[in-house]
Design an enzyme around this catalytic site. Sequence first.
Site, PDB file in Angstrom:
ATOM      1  N   VAL A 143       0.821  -1.219   0.000  1.00  0.00           N
ATOM      2  CA  VAL A 143       0.000   0.000   0.000  1.00  0.00           C
ATOM      3  C   VAL A 143       0.852   1.265   0.000  1.00  0.00           C
ATOM      4  CG1 VAL A 143      -1.782   1.317   1.216  1.00  0.00           C
ATOM      5  CG2 VAL A 143      -1.877  -1.191   1.177  1.00  0.00           C
ATOM      6  N   ASN A 179       7.890  -4.819  -8.545  1.00  0.00           N
ATOM      7  CA  ASN A 179       7.613  -5.563  -7.324  1.00  0.00           C
ATOM      8  C   ASN A 179       8.065  -7.012  -7.529  1.00  0.00           C
ATOM      9  OD1 ASN A 179       6.012  -5.239  -4.587  1.00  0.00           O
ATOM     10  ND2 ASN A 179       5.475  -7.255  -5.410  1.00  0.00           N
ATOM     11  N   SER A 202       6.846  10.354   6.345  1.00  0.00           N
ATOM     12  CA  SER A 202       5.838  10.295   7.401  1.00  0.00           C
ATOM     13  C   SER A 202       4.471  10.733   6.898  1.00  0.00           C
ATOM     14  CB  SER A 202       6.236  11.198   8.568  1.00  0.00           C
ATOM     15  OG  SER A 202       5.225  11.162   9.565  1.00  0.00           O
ATOM     16  N   LYS A 242      13.669  11.159  11.324  1.00  0.00           N
ATOM     17  CA  LYS A 242      12.381  10.437  11.280  1.00  0.00           C
ATOM     18  C   LYS A 242      12.186   9.658  12.575  1.00  0.00           C
ATOM     19  CE  LYS A 242       8.598   8.501   9.626  1.00  0.00           C
ATOM     20  NZ  LYS A 242       8.131   7.497  10.590  1.00  0.00           N
ATOM     21  N   HIS A 266      11.062  12.039  15.121  1.00  0.00           N
ATOM     22  CA  HIS A 266       9.641  12.324  14.838  1.00  0.00           C
ATOM     23  C   HIS A 266       8.780  11.251  15.481  1.00  0.00           C
ATOM     24  CE1 HIS A 266       6.006  11.215  12.551  1.00  0.00           C
ATOM     25  NE2 HIS A 266       5.820  12.506  12.421  1.00  0.00           N
ATOM     26  N   ASN A 267       9.172   9.998  15.305  1.00  0.00           N
ATOM     27  CA  ASN A 267       8.370   8.901  15.863  1.00  0.00           C
ATOM     28  C   ASN A 267       8.408   8.877  17.379  1.00  0.00           C
ATOM     29  OD1 ASN A 267       8.113   8.293  13.123  1.00  0.00           O
ATOM     30  ND2 ASN A 267       7.933   6.124  13.580  1.00  0.00           N
ATOM     31  N   GLU A 293       6.088  11.432  18.424  1.00  0.00           N
ATOM     32  CA  GLU A 293       4.740  10.901  18.122  1.00  0.00           C
ATOM     33  C   GLU A 293       4.260  10.012  19.258  1.00  0.00           C
ATOM     34  OE1 GLU A 293       4.354   8.953  14.173  1.00  0.00           O
ATOM     35  OE2 GLU A 293       3.761   7.197  15.349  1.00  0.00           O
TER      36      GLU A 293
HETATM   37  C1  6PG Z   1       4.557   7.862  10.244  1.00  0.00           C
HETATM   38  C2  6PG Z   1       4.377   6.862  11.364  1.00  0.00           C
HETATM   39  C3  6PG Z   1       4.814   5.471  10.964  1.00  0.00           C
HETATM   40  C4  6PG Z   1       4.836   4.573  12.189  1.00  0.00           C
HETATM   41  C5  6PG Z   1       3.839   3.460  12.073  1.00  0.00           C
HETATM   42  C6  6PG Z   1       3.956   2.447  13.216  1.00  0.00           C
HETATM   43  O1  6PG Z   1       5.363   8.773  10.425  1.00  0.00           O
HETATM   44  O2  6PG Z   1       3.864   7.704   9.230  1.00  0.00           O
HETATM   45  O3  6PG Z   1       5.212   7.282  12.443  1.00  0.00           O
HETATM   46  O4  6PG Z   1       6.092   5.536  10.375  1.00  0.00           O
HETATM   47  O5  6PG Z   1       6.058   3.956  12.292  1.00  0.00           O
HETATM   48  O6  6PG Z   1       2.579   4.075  12.069  1.00  0.00           O
HETATM   49  O7  6PG Z   1       4.063   3.093  14.420  1.00  0.00           O
HETATM   50  P1  6PG Z   1       4.253   2.281  15.806  1.00  0.00           P
HETATM   51  O8  6PG Z   1       5.698   2.354  16.144  1.00  0.00           O
HETATM   52  O9  6PG Z   1       3.351   3.005  16.755  1.00  0.00           O
HETATM   53  O10 6PG Z   1       3.843   0.851  15.583  1.00  0.00           O
END
Ligand code: 6PG
Length: 484
Positions: free
Chosen positions: A17, A38, A133, A187, A190-191, A194
């Site tokens: 996806v 792919n 992201s 990144k 960022h997570n 998050e």
């Molecule tokens: C993004 C999100 C994504 C994230 C996944 C899983 O920036 O689009 O941060 O990269 O890694 O949604 O997140 P978890 O670590 O919560 O499983």
Amino acid sequence: MADTTAQANIGVVGLAVMGSNLARNLASREGNTVAVYNRSHEKTDALVAAHPEAGFVPAATVEEFAASLSRPRAAIIMVKAGAPTDAVIEQLTQAFEPGDIIVDGGNALFTDTIRREAAVRATGINFVGAGISGGEEGALNGPSIMPGGSAEAWETLGPILTSIAAVAEGEPCVTHVGTDGAGHFVKMIHNGIEYADMQLIAEAYDLIRRGTGKSPVEIADIFAEWNTGELESYLIEITAEVLRQVDAATGQPLVDVIVDQAGAKGTGAWTVQTALELGIPVSGIAEAVFARSLSSKPAQRAAAADLPGPAEAWTVDDPDGFIEDVRQALYASKIIAYSQGFDEIVAGAEQYGWDIDKGEIAKIWRGGCIIRAQFLNRITEAYAEDPSLVALLTAPYFRDALTGAEAAWRRVVIAAVQGGIPAPAFASSLAYYDGLRADRLPAALIQGQRDFFGAHTYRRIDREGTFHTLWSGDRTEVSAVDTH
Ligand code: 6PG
């Protein structure tokens, strides 16, 4: 046999996806012709058949894929992190030539990206680790993109990534973050932020629900209201949506039928592990990671379920006042989490030799990514005013915000403790705030303890040098020239 004349200016490998959506986004932008490959060809065929308007250039083999790309070739890998990514890098390194560009668009650990960049660069091919992201929707309609890699690669990649990035206040949410692993490092931060943001929102919901007895749909209205003010953000917006959702099967609020054990793919843990190595206290982010782990320990939770809590059932006297306190505590704790995250960016840049523009990072996080929010403008402004800011939370805007929220923040943490409600991110953020502003910390006692059992020495507040007390002898203090 596909037409192998080099028609495409960008390619995507991995058409699940995220990869398919990114390919569609690229193809929808003026000037892009997108090659797609792919490993299982059915996915390639399905994507091409489903989107004839995209003008994809399909390839059945990596060689065909390479042949369909104009020089310098540029391909974005969108496969699972780890071994699958390594395998595709190996294939592309064989098929590509010096000057071409391989981009890893997955959530790779930045130290893996540093290793890969060096190995691929040795072949003359550019390697770029790019944080992307915004999930599936972002990949299709405009993510926030955090590419690392060389300036040479950015010269080719920049216009392509700019064509698909989200736009916030007229500016594309993409910038060349820095060399080698800088993009994946940012990144990762960022997570981590998050995770903290999501934990703080979850704690705010839990405190309001348990303290006021309001229903999820009533709390959804509260979050929707908060989303019109300084807390405006994608995560606040979707929280209202999740809380409003009714489970079709039971008619119950969906949030009440979801198992209360949070998953994690690992990027938050990486942020904390890296912070420990860099010596950066990211307590809010760490508590968010640990809260997910604690929630996923059903056996321990069942065994602890009958442990005593507060004697009386907890409710708040002034629900509206408490809700406003929670809003302020949420904003204050969010400031701490972002300040800690940017501290880690500063430390990482220093450790790995990256020239990361923190204001630019806040700018590209304003749109497309999961932590997108108006709030990020305040961070950009803070770093524009003082690029060498020693701590984000000491910038005038944030100092004022914390000053205004402090009393409410304390009331909420006290209420959580009195009510027996776990609020680790709120509480640790307040403890971090109090630690940073304290004029004396009990670390002095720790230094004394360390010197007592390990002769690890200490410094004094009243004179230069390092000292050791002869604890097992007459306890005189000696200048610690040589204590081992
Ligand atoms: C993004 C999100 C994504 C994230 C996944 C899983 O920036 O689009 O941060 O990269 O890694 O949604 O997140 P978890 O670590 O919560 O499983």
